[in-house]
Design an enzyme around this catalytic site. Structure first.
Site, PDB file in Angstrom:
ATOM      1  N   LYS A 122       0.829  -1.210   0.000  1.00  0.00           N
ATOM      2  CA  LYS A 122       0.000   0.000   0.000  1.00  0.00           C
ATOM      3  C   LYS A 122       0.867   1.265   0.000  1.00  0.00           C
ATOM      4  O   LYS A 122       2.071   1.209   0.284  1.00  0.00           O
ATOM      5  CB  LYS A 122      -0.904  -0.017   1.239  1.00  0.00           C
ATOM      6  CG  LYS A 122      -1.929  -1.148   1.271  1.00  0.00           C
ATOM      7  CD  LYS A 122      -2.812  -0.998   2.508  1.00  0.00           C
ATOM      8  CE  LYS A 122      -3.893  -2.056   2.568  1.00  0.00           C
ATOM      9  NZ  LYS A 122      -4.840  -1.801   3.688  1.00  0.00           N
ATOM     10  N   TYR A 164     -12.627  -2.997  -2.615  1.00  0.00           N
ATOM     11  CA  TYR A 164     -13.122  -2.814  -1.243  1.00  0.00           C
ATOM     12  C   TYR A 164     -14.653  -2.687  -1.223  1.00  0.00           C
ATOM     13  O   TYR A 164     -15.201  -1.928  -0.415  1.00  0.00           O
ATOM     14  CB  TYR A 164     -12.464  -1.589  -0.603  1.00  0.00           C
ATOM     15  CG  TYR A 164     -11.033  -1.821  -0.150  1.00  0.00           C
ATOM     16  CD1 TYR A 164     -10.650  -2.999   0.503  1.00  0.00           C
ATOM     17  CD2 TYR A 164     -10.059  -0.840  -0.333  1.00  0.00           C
ATOM     18  CE1 TYR A 164      -9.338  -3.199   0.933  1.00  0.00           C
ATOM     19  CE2 TYR A 164      -8.748  -1.037   0.103  1.00  0.00           C
ATOM     20  CZ  TYR A 164      -8.399  -2.221   0.738  1.00  0.00           C
ATOM     21  OH  TYR A 164      -7.103  -2.407   1.181  1.00  0.00           O
ATOM     22  N   PHE A 175     -15.446   5.284   7.194  1.00  0.00           N
ATOM     23  CA  PHE A 175     -14.047   5.579   6.891  1.00  0.00           C
ATOM     24  C   PHE A 175     -13.705   5.385   5.419  1.00  0.00           C
ATOM     25  O   PHE A 175     -12.563   5.634   5.017  1.00  0.00           O
ATOM     26  CB  PHE A 175     -13.106   4.721   7.760  1.00  0.00           C
ATOM     27  CG  PHE A 175     -13.280   3.232   7.595  1.00  0.00           C
ATOM     28  CD1 PHE A 175     -12.697   2.553   6.537  1.00  0.00           C
ATOM     29  CD2 PHE A 175     -14.034   2.501   8.519  1.00  0.00           C
ATOM     30  CE1 PHE A 175     -12.857   1.187   6.382  1.00  0.00           C
ATOM     31  CE2 PHE A 175     -14.192   1.132   8.377  1.00  0.00           C
ATOM     32  CZ  PHE A 175     -13.600   0.477   7.302  1.00  0.00           C
ATOM     33  N   ASN A 215      -1.925   0.371   7.116  1.00  0.00           N
ATOM     34  CA  ASN A 215      -1.427  -0.912   7.636  1.00  0.00           C
ATOM     35  C   ASN A 215      -0.586  -1.697   6.620  1.00  0.00           C
ATOM     36  O   ASN A 215      -0.508  -2.921   6.684  1.00  0.00           O
ATOM     37  CB  ASN A 215      -2.585  -1.744   8.191  1.00  0.00           C
ATOM     38  CG  ASN A 215      -3.648  -2.006   7.152  1.00  0.00           C
ATOM     39  OD1 ASN A 215      -3.477  -1.680   5.976  1.00  0.00           O
ATOM     40  ND2 ASN A 215      -4.740  -2.617   7.566  1.00  0.00           N
ATOM     41  N   GLU A 275      -9.152 -11.421  -7.186  1.00  0.00           N
ATOM     42  CA  GLU A 275      -8.258 -10.250  -7.074  1.00  0.00           C
ATOM     43  C   GLU A 275      -7.092 -10.338  -8.062  1.00  0.00           C
ATOM     44  O   GLU A 275      -6.720  -9.333  -8.674  1.00  0.00           O
ATOM     45  CB  GLU A 275      -7.776 -10.115  -5.619  1.00  0.00           C
ATOM     46  CG  GLU A 275      -8.928  -9.729  -4.696  1.00  0.00           C
ATOM     47  CD  GLU A 275      -8.579  -9.704  -3.216  1.00  0.00           C
ATOM     48  OE1 GLU A 275      -7.443 -10.053  -2.843  1.00  0.00           O
ATOM     49  OE2 GLU A 275      -9.462  -9.327  -2.425  1.00  0.00           O
TER      50      GLU A 275
HETATM   51  P1  IDP Z   1      -7.873  -6.513   5.960  1.00  0.00           P
HETATM   52  O1  IDP Z   1      -7.024  -5.569   5.145  1.00  0.00           O
HETATM   53  O2  IDP Z   1      -7.193  -6.929   7.240  1.00  0.00           O
HETATM   54  O3  IDP Z   1      -8.397  -7.681   5.158  1.00  0.00           O
HETATM   55  P2  IDP Z   1     -10.540  -5.301   5.771  1.00  0.00           P
HETATM   56  O4  IDP Z   1     -11.600  -5.384   6.819  1.00  0.00           O
HETATM   57  O5  IDP Z   1     -10.754  -6.070   4.501  1.00  0.00           O
HETATM   58  O6  IDP Z   1      -9.151  -5.688   6.464  1.00  0.00           O
HETATM   59  O7  IDP Z   1     -10.356  -3.768   5.443  1.00  0.00           O
HETATM   60  C1  IDP Z   1      -9.638  -3.347   4.317  1.00  0.00           C
HETATM   61  C2  IDP Z   1      -8.791  -2.141   4.687  1.00  0.00           C
HETATM   62  O8  IDP Z   1      -9.641  -1.059   5.060  1.00  0.00           O
HETATM   63  C3  IDP Z   1      -7.882  -2.357   5.893  1.00  0.00           C
HETATM   64  O9  IDP Z   1      -6.671  -3.030   5.568  1.00  0.00           O
HETATM   65  C4  IDP Z   1      -7.649  -0.930   6.357  1.00  0.00           C
HETATM   66  O10 IDP Z   1      -6.684  -0.270   5.542  1.00  0.00           O
HETATM   67  C5  IDP Z   1      -9.014  -0.316   6.112  1.00  0.00           C
HETATM   68  N1  IDP Z   1      -9.865  -0.397   7.309  1.00  0.00           N
HETATM   69  C6  IDP Z   1     -10.590  -1.463   7.733  1.00  0.00           C
HETATM   70  N2  IDP Z   1     -11.254  -1.180   8.864  1.00  0.00           N
HETATM   71  C7  IDP Z   1     -10.916   0.102   9.157  1.00  0.00           C
HETATM   72  C8  IDP Z   1     -11.295   1.001  10.223  1.00  0.00           C
HETATM   73  O11 IDP Z   1     -12.065   0.664  11.130  1.00  0.00           O
HETATM   74  N3  IDP Z   1     -10.754   2.259  10.180  1.00  0.00           N
HETATM   75  C9  IDP Z   1      -9.916   2.667   9.178  1.00  0.00           C
HETATM   76  N4  IDP Z   1      -9.553   1.866   8.170  1.00  0.00           N
HETATM   77  C10 IDP Z   1     -10.042   0.612   8.161  1.00  0.00           C
END
Ligand code: IDP
Ligand code: MG
Length: 154
Positions: free
Chosen positions: A9, A49, A57, A112, A126
């Site tokens: 990312k 997404y 968010f 992250n 994907e």
């Molecule tokens: P993952 O990346 O661990 O699979 P997902 O739930 O698929 O998690 O969410 C995709 C991305 O969206 C996350 O990696 C993160 O960058 C962002 N994200 C998910 N939940 C949150 C949140 O509660 N606050 C801010 N960003 C979030």
């Protein structure tokens, strides 16, 4: 062998951690079947997404994922999807276990560092969303016999 899809990312690009993170995948024994740099746009992110478009968010996530180009990868290995998810760690990097990529490099729920496919089915979708077939390479790692036993190589 199973394939999974990874995005390094903008947080990884901006912090110059590309080498550190790719090194982890290679040290683990995963094979790079495809890799390229690309600028993501809103269209592909709304597909990628789709499960998050209604979350509050989401606008911030869009902006974050378009902040710089990203590096997308197809990694290959036995049980690659679950292996790479385990290496990735929990979504919120502050809660991710030490030893995982997010746990070792991150402090944020959003920034992250990496995306990794969460199931074999989604990995296939994907990979096809981000790569053309000719961008994925079929070759043997000459180290394979030191990475796997013969009965694991299928
Ligand atoms: P993952 O990346 O661990 O699979 P997902 O739930 O698929 O998690 O969410 C995709 C991305 O969206 C996350 O990696 C993160 O960058 C962002 N994200 C998910 N939940 C949150 C949140 O509660 N606050 C801010 N960003 C979030
Ligand atoms: Mg996810």
């Amino acid at each position: 062998m199973e394939q999974t899809f990874v995005i390094l990312k903008p947080s990884t690009i901006s912090r110059s951690l590309v080498g550190d993170i790719i090194e982890r995948y290679q040290r683990k024994g995963l094979k790079i079947a495809g890799v390229k740099m690309m600028q993501l746009d809103e269209k592909i992110l709304r597909e990628h997404y789709a499960h998050l478009v209604d979350r509050p968010f989401f606008p911030l996530l869009l902006k974050s994922m378009m902040a710089t180009p990203v590096i997308v990868m197809v990694l290959e290995g036995k049980d690659a999807v679950s292996v790479v998810r385990t290496m990735t760690g929990a979504t919120n990097a502050r809660l991710a276990a030490p030893g995982t990529i997010r746990g070792d490099f991150g402090m944020s729920g959003q920034e992250n560092l990496v995306h990794a496919s969460d199931s074999v089915e989604n990995a296939k979708i994907e990979v096809a969303r981000f790569f053309r077939p000719e961008e994925i390479f079929n070759y043997d790692l000459i180290t394979a016999s030191a990475i796997y036993s013969p009965d694991e190589m299928n």
